[in-house]
Write a protein that holds these residues in place. Structure first.
Motif, PDB file in Angstrom:
ATOM      1  N   SER A  99      12.692  34.873   0.504  1.00 54.14           N
ATOM      2  CA  SER A  99      11.619  34.751   2.002  1.00 54.14           C
ATOM      3  C   SER A  99      10.794  35.637   2.308  1.00 54.14           C
ATOM      4  N   ASN A 100       9.913  35.650   2.908  1.00 51.17           N
ATOM      5  CA  ASN A 100       8.784  36.427   3.191  1.00 51.17           C
ATOM      6  C   ASN A 100       8.574  38.076   3.350  1.00 51.17           C
ATOM      7  N   SER A 101       9.476  38.329   4.210  1.00 50.58           N
ATOM      8  CA  SER A 101       9.910  39.097   4.529  1.00 50.58           C
ATOM      9  C   SER A 101      11.055  40.273   4.181  1.00 50.58           C
ATOM     10  N   ASP A 102      12.027  39.285   2.200  1.00 48.95           N
ATOM     11  CA  ASP A 102      13.171  40.878   1.587  1.00 48.95           C
ATOM     12  C   ASP A 102      11.947  41.214   1.169  1.00 48.95           C
ATOM     13  N   VAL A 103      12.480  42.310   0.789  1.00 47.29           N
ATOM     14  CA  VAL A 103      11.692  43.069   0.111  1.00 47.29           C
ATOM     15  C   VAL A 103      12.831  43.289  -1.279  1.00 47.29           C
ATOM     16  N   LEU A 104      12.128  43.308  -2.395  1.00 46.15           N
ATOM     17  CA  LEU A 104      12.501  42.667  -3.707  1.00 46.15           C
ATOM     18  C   LEU A 104      12.250  44.135  -5.099  1.00 46.15           C
ATOM     19  N   ILE A 105      13.664  44.503  -5.626  1.00 47.26           N
ATOM     20  CA  ILE A 105      13.473  45.588  -6.325  1.00 47.26           C
ATOM     21  C   ILE A 105      13.904  44.798  -7.272  1.00 47.26           C
ATOM     22  N   LEU A 106      13.357  44.849  -8.819  1.00 46.26           N
ATOM     23  CA  LEU A 106      13.299  44.536 -10.187  1.00 46.26           C
ATOM     24  C   LEU A 106      14.012  45.727 -10.883  1.00 46.26           C
ATOM     25  N   LEU A 107      15.278  45.075 -11.107  1.00 46.80           N
ATOM     26  CA  LEU A 107      15.753  45.980 -12.562  1.00 46.80           C
ATOM     27  C   LEU A 107      15.538  45.830 -13.644  1.00 46.80           C
ATOM     28  N   ASP A 108      14.325  47.199 -13.996  1.00 40.10           N
ATOM     29  CA  ASP A 108      13.213  46.808 -14.737  1.00 40.10           C
ATOM     30  C   ASP A 108      13.347  48.156 -15.826  1.00 40.10           C
ATOM     31  N   GLU A 109      13.377  47.877 -17.237  1.00 39.40           N
ATOM     32  CA  GLU A 109      13.801  49.214 -17.998  1.00 39.40           C
ATOM     33  C   GLU A 109      12.450  50.173 -17.599  1.00 39.40           C
ATOM     34  N   ASN A 110      11.153  49.412 -17.215  1.00 41.04           N
ATOM     35  CA  ASN A 110       9.947  50.276 -16.714  1.00 41.04           C
ATOM     36  C   ASN A 110      10.687  50.945 -15.092  1.00 41.04           C
ATOM     37  N   GLY A 111      10.738  50.890 -15.016  1.00 34.83           N
ATOM     38  CA  GLY A 111      10.938  50.957 -13.069  1.00 34.83           C
ATOM     39  C   GLY A 111      12.089  52.580 -13.199  1.00 34.83           C
ATOM     40  N   LYS A 112      11.603  52.825 -12.122  1.00 33.12           N
ATOM     41  CA  LYS A 112      11.676  54.207 -11.854  1.00 33.12           C
ATOM     42  C   LYS A 112      13.460  55.169 -11.667  1.00 33.12           C
ATOM     43  N   GLN A 113      13.645  55.930 -12.629  1.00 36.53           N
ATOM     44  CA  GLN A 113      15.586  56.712 -12.104  1.00 36.53           C
ATOM     45  C   GLN A 113      15.266  57.192 -11.331  1.00 36.53           C
ATOM     46  N   TYR A 114      16.596  56.977 -10.751  1.00 33.64           N
ATOM     47  CA  TYR A 114      16.961  58.030  -9.679  1.00 33.64           C
ATOM     48  C   TYR A 114      18.155  58.186 -10.217  1.00 33.64           C
ATOM     49  N   ASP A 115      18.799  59.583 -10.082  1.00 29.90           N
ATOM     50  CA  ASP A 115      19.976  59.959 -10.042  1.00 29.90           C
ATOM     51  C   ASP A 115      21.666  59.406  -8.740  1.00 29.90           C
ATOM     52  N   SER A 116      22.391  59.511  -9.235  1.00 30.36           N
ATOM     53  CA  SER A 116      22.987  59.120  -7.327  1.00 30.36           C
ATOM     54  C   SER A 116      22.614  59.308  -6.232  1.00 30.36           C
ATOM     55  N   GLY A 119      20.070  60.280  -5.448  1.00 28.15           N
ATOM     56  CA  GLY A 119      18.458  60.066  -4.876  1.00 28.15           C
ATOM     57  C   GLY A 119      18.713  58.900  -5.033  1.00 28.15           C
ATOM     58  N   PHE A 120      19.011  57.839  -5.401  1.00 25.77           N
ATOM     59  CA  PHE A 120      19.730  56.235  -5.200  1.00 25.77           C
ATOM     60  C   PHE A 120      20.140  56.046  -4.006  1.00 25.77           C
ATOM     61  N   SER A 121      20.727  56.980  -3.441  1.00 25.59           N
ATOM     62  CA  SER A 121      21.915  56.443  -2.195  1.00 25.59           C
ATOM     63  C   SER A 121      20.460  56.859  -1.304  1.00 25.59           C
ATOM     64  N   GLU A 122      19.665  57.981  -1.541  1.00 24.60           N
ATOM     65  CA  GLU A 122      18.795  57.960  -0.569  1.00 24.60           C
ATOM     66  C   GLU A 122      17.044  57.251  -0.913  1.00 24.60           C
ATOM     67  N   LEU A 123      17.187  56.260  -1.672  1.00 26.65           N
ATOM     68  CA  LEU A 123      16.198  55.301  -1.817  1.00 26.65           C
ATOM     69  C   LEU A 123      16.911  54.126  -0.948  1.00 26.65           C
ATOM     70  N   LEU A 124      18.708  53.830  -0.711  1.00 24.58           N
ATOM     71  CA  LEU A 124      19.271  52.849   0.303  1.00 24.58           C
ATOM     72  C   LEU A 124      19.199  53.179   1.883  1.00 24.58           C
ATOM     73  N   GLN A 125      19.213  54.552   2.042  1.00 19.06           N
ATOM     74  CA  GLN A 125      19.331  54.923   3.658  1.00 19.06           C
ATOM     75  C   GLN A 125      17.892  54.929   4.372  1.00 19.06           C
ATOM     76  N   LYS A 126      16.968  55.073   2.920  1.00 21.52           N
ATOM     77  CA  LYS A 126      14.993  54.473   3.165  1.00 21.52           C
ATOM     78  C   LYS A 126      14.975  53.114   4.232  1.00 21.52           C
ATOM     79  N   HIS A 127      15.807  52.683   2.774  1.00 16.92           N
ATOM     80  CA  HIS A 127      15.717  51.458   2.763  1.00 16.92           C
ATOM     81  C   HIS A 127      15.744  50.971   5.036  1.00 16.92           C
TER      82      HIS A 127
END
Length: 157
Positions: free
Chosen positions: A65-82, A84-92
């Protein structure tokens, strides 16, 4: 917030599927989580890589839907440690979005239309893994992320 993982094609490895299901079940204690499989395309031997990506891309975009936030699991994507990833989840979660969608693409990646729609790209590793293994690794990291946010002992800092 709801989190959804979309993946192209079913897994043919029951052991990986069982392990993934274990983390999906655990995630239910933290957040509303859905794992949806987009069926494999038929007659792909008659399609070029670009045509296959285009058809898979349409199937992916039809799930959004238009309001969905879409993140692609992609080899050229940003890498996080665990952490950092939890902080990304919290931010969203703090941003007030209704649904965060992560997508594991097909064997050739994503169409230009999917890349254009994406709000971000995430790489789990610089190494290459099967798309079936990525399902397990991602759901485990998602679970780990929530245990970090809840300061639970699963993740040892």
């Amino acid at each position: 917030m709801n989190i959804k993982l979309l993946a192209i094609g079913k897994t043919d490895n029951k052991q990986l599927e069982d392990l993934t299901d274990n983390y999906i079940k655990r995630l239910g204690f933290y957040i509303k989580f859905n794992f949806e499989i987009i069926p494999d395309l038929k007659n792909v031997k008659n399609l070029s890589e670009a045509q296959q990506k285009e058809k898979e891309g349409k199937l992916i975009l039809d799930q959004l839907s238009n309001s969905d936030v879409l993140i692609l699991l992609d080899e050229n994507g940003k890498q996080y440690d665990s952490v950092g990833f939890s902080e990304l989840l919290q931010k969203h979660m703090n941003s007030g979005i209704k649904q965060l969608i992560f997508v594991i693409g097909g064997p050739y990646g994503f169409s230009p239309e999917v890349y254009n729609r994406a709000n971000g790209k995430l790489s789990l590793s610089r190494m290459t893994f099967s798309h079936q293994m990525i399902r397990l690794f991602f759901t485990e990291q998602l679970y780990r992320g929530f245990t970090i946010l809840k300061n639970e002992p699963y993740h040892h800092r």
